[in-house]
Design an enzyme around this catalytic site. Structure first.
Site, PDB file in Angstrom:
ATOM      1  N   LYS A   1       0.827  -1.210   0.000  1.00 36.95           N
ATOM      2  CA  LYS A   1       0.000   0.000   0.000  1.00 36.95           C
ATOM      3  C   LYS A   1       0.869   1.271   0.000  1.00 36.95           C
ATOM      4  O   LYS A   1       2.085   1.199   0.266  1.00 36.95           O
ATOM      5  CB  LYS A   1      -0.929  -0.042   1.221  1.00 36.95           C
TER       6      LYS A   1
ATOM      7  N   TYR B   1     -12.546  -2.810  -3.432  1.00 38.28           N
ATOM      8  CA  TYR B   1     -13.139  -2.848  -2.082  1.00 38.28           C
ATOM      9  C   TYR B   1     -14.669  -2.804  -2.123  1.00 38.28           C
ATOM     10  O   TYR B   1     -15.278  -2.380  -1.141  1.00 38.28           O
ATOM     11  CB  TYR B   1     -12.589  -1.690  -1.248  1.00 38.28           C
TER      12      TYR B   1
ATOM     13  N   PHE C   1     -15.781   3.764   6.798  1.00 40.64           N
ATOM     14  CA  PHE C   1     -14.394   4.096   6.456  1.00 40.64           C
ATOM     15  C   PHE C   1     -14.090   3.963   4.964  1.00 40.64           C
ATOM     16  O   PHE C   1     -12.967   4.219   4.533  1.00 40.64           O
ATOM     17  CB  PHE C   1     -13.418   3.223   7.268  1.00 40.64           C
TER      18      PHE C   1
ATOM     19  N   THR D   1      -5.968  -7.841  10.175  1.00 34.71           N
ATOM     20  CA  THR D   1      -6.347  -6.569   9.542  1.00 34.71           C
ATOM     21  C   THR D   1      -5.958  -5.394  10.431  1.00 34.71           C
ATOM     22  O   THR D   1      -5.422  -4.394   9.965  1.00 34.71           O
ATOM     23  CB  THR D   1      -7.871  -6.558   9.287  1.00 34.71           C
TER      24      THR D   1
ATOM     25  N   ASN E   1      -2.472   0.160   7.295  1.00 32.28           N
ATOM     26  CA  ASN E   1      -1.982  -1.197   7.592  1.00 32.28           C
ATOM     27  C   ASN E   1      -1.103  -1.805   6.504  1.00 32.28           C
ATOM     28  O   ASN E   1      -0.941  -3.014   6.432  1.00 32.28           O
ATOM     29  CB  ASN E   1      -3.136  -2.111   8.022  1.00 32.28           C
TER      30      ASN E   1
ATOM     31  N   HIS F   1      -1.977  -5.393   1.526  1.00 30.85           N
ATOM     32  CA  HIS F   1      -3.211  -6.136   1.272  1.00 30.85           C
ATOM     33  C   HIS F   1      -2.866  -7.555   0.831  1.00 30.85           C
ATOM     34  O   HIS F   1      -1.919  -7.756   0.073  1.00 30.85           O
ATOM     35  CB  HIS F   1      -4.019  -5.470   0.151  1.00 30.85           C
TER      36      HIS F   1
ATOM     37  N   GLU G   1      -9.593 -10.519  -7.602  1.00 27.41           N
ATOM     38  CA  GLU G   1      -8.651  -9.406  -7.494  1.00 27.41           C
ATOM     39  C   GLU G   1      -7.578  -9.480  -8.582  1.00 27.41           C
ATOM     40  O   GLU G   1      -7.222  -8.470  -9.176  1.00 27.41           O
ATOM     41  CB  GLU G   1      -8.025  -9.407  -6.100  1.00 27.41           C
TER      42      GLU G   1
HETATM   43  P1  DAT Z   1      -8.419  -7.157   5.065  1.00 30.55           P
HETATM   44  O1  DAT Z   1      -7.658  -6.068   4.337  1.00 30.55           O
HETATM   45  O2  DAT Z   1      -7.616  -7.729   6.205  1.00 30.55           O
HETATM   46  O3  DAT Z   1      -8.980  -8.213   4.168  1.00 30.55           O
HETATM   47  P2  DAT Z   1     -11.033  -5.967   5.197  1.00 30.55           P
HETATM   48  O4  DAT Z   1     -11.246  -6.555   3.830  1.00 30.55           O
HETATM   49  O5  DAT Z   1     -12.069  -6.184   6.227  1.00 30.55           O
HETATM   50  O6  DAT Z   1      -9.643  -6.462   5.803  1.00 30.55           O
HETATM   51  O7  DAT Z   1     -10.822  -4.401   5.069  1.00 30.55           O
HETATM   52  C1  DAT Z   1     -10.087  -3.857   3.999  1.00 30.55           C
HETATM   53  C2  DAT Z   1      -9.250  -2.710   4.502  1.00 30.55           C
HETATM   54  O8  DAT Z   1     -10.096  -1.690   5.014  1.00 30.55           O
HETATM   55  C3  DAT Z   1      -8.319  -3.043   5.653  1.00 30.55           C
HETATM   56  O9  DAT Z   1      -7.109  -3.601   5.210  1.00 30.55           O
HETATM   57  C4  DAT Z   1      -8.132  -1.720   6.295  1.00 30.55           C
HETATM   58  C5  DAT Z   1      -9.454  -1.038   6.099  1.00 30.55           C
HETATM   59  N1  DAT Z   1     -10.301  -1.162   7.296  1.00 30.55           N
HETATM   60  C6  DAT Z   1     -10.918  -2.283   7.739  1.00 30.55           C
HETATM   61  N2  DAT Z   1     -11.591  -2.056   8.862  1.00 30.55           N
HETATM   62  C7  DAT Z   1     -11.382  -0.735   9.155  1.00 30.55           C
HETATM   63  C8  DAT Z   1     -11.797   0.138  10.195  1.00 30.55           C
HETATM   64  N3  DAT Z   1     -12.583  -0.297  11.187  1.00 30.55           N
HETATM   65  N4  DAT Z   1     -11.369   1.414  10.166  1.00 30.55           N
HETATM   66  C9  DAT Z   1     -10.581   1.865   9.148  1.00 30.55           C
HETATM   67  N5  DAT Z   1     -10.156   1.098   8.139  1.00 30.55           N
HETATM   68  C10 DAT Z   1     -10.548  -0.173   8.136  1.00 30.55           C
HETATM   69 MG    MG Z   2     -10.431  -8.170   2.690  1.00 38.56          MG
END
Ligand code: DAT
Ligand code: MG
Length: 150
Positions: free
Chosen positions: A12, A52, A60, A94, A115, A118, A129
């Site tokens: 990222k 996404y 968010f 995550t 974070n 990805h 993806e």
């Molecule tokens: P992952 O990336 O582990 O698959 P996800 O698909 O639930 O997790 O979410 C995608 C991204 O969105 C994640 O890497 C960071 C962001 N994200 C997730 N939950 C969040 C939150 N509560 N606040 C801010 N950003 C968040």
């Molecule tokens: Mg995800």
């Protein structure tokens, strides 16, 4: 022949800016996975919204798209046995607060909104993806000379 599986990994914009690209690629190389596609780009908002899409109703979501579009990313496809699950284990959770030391998030980041990396969460989302980010001809098939040793 080991069962092949592919995962989509994206470094990222924050890890790019923080100089963590080599460190992250090194971990996947040293684990023994095979790199089959890689590109350096600033992803468009359209691409990121599609990537996404499942999170589009989350509060968010706009901030997530803005963050991911804020600078260049390194998009990759890594292959080999169980790469989706092991890739996610190498990333950590995550939310960095839940990520153990030794994982990428556990070692290098603090906030869920920054974070740094990805990784696809299932074989099915990996397929989606990879086809979103890469054309079929951008994924290169070759035999790694280390294959028989891993
Ligand atoms: P992952 O990336 O582990 O698959 P996800 O698909 O639930 O997790 O979410 C995608 C991204 O969105 C994640 O890497 C960071 C962001 N994200 C997730 N939950 C969040 C939150 N509560 N606040 C801010 N950003 C968040
Ligand atoms: Mg995800």
């Amino acid at each position: 022949m080991a069962h092949q599986e592919s995962t989509f990994i994206a470094i990222k914009p924050d890890s790019m800016q923080r100089g963590l690209v080599g460190e992250i690629i090194k971990r996947f190389e040293q684990k023994g996975f095979r790199l089959v596609a890689m590109k350096f780009l600033q992803a468009s908002q359209e691409l990121l919204k599609q990537h996404y899409i499942d999170l589009k109703d989350c509060p968010f979501f706009p901030g997530l798209v803005k963050y991911m579009n804020s600078g260049p990313v390194v998009a990759m496809v890594w292959e080999l046995l169980n790469v989706v699950k092991m890739g996610r284990m190498m990333l950590g959770e995550t939310n960095p607060v839940d990520s153990k030391p030794g994982t990428i998030c556990g070692d290098f980041c603090i906030q869920v909104g920054r974070n740094i990396i990805h990784g696809s969460d299932s074989v099915k989302s990996a397929e989606k993806e990879i086809s979103l980010w890469f054309k079929p001809e951008e994924v290169v098939d070759y035999k790694s000379c280390a294959f028989d040793w891993i």
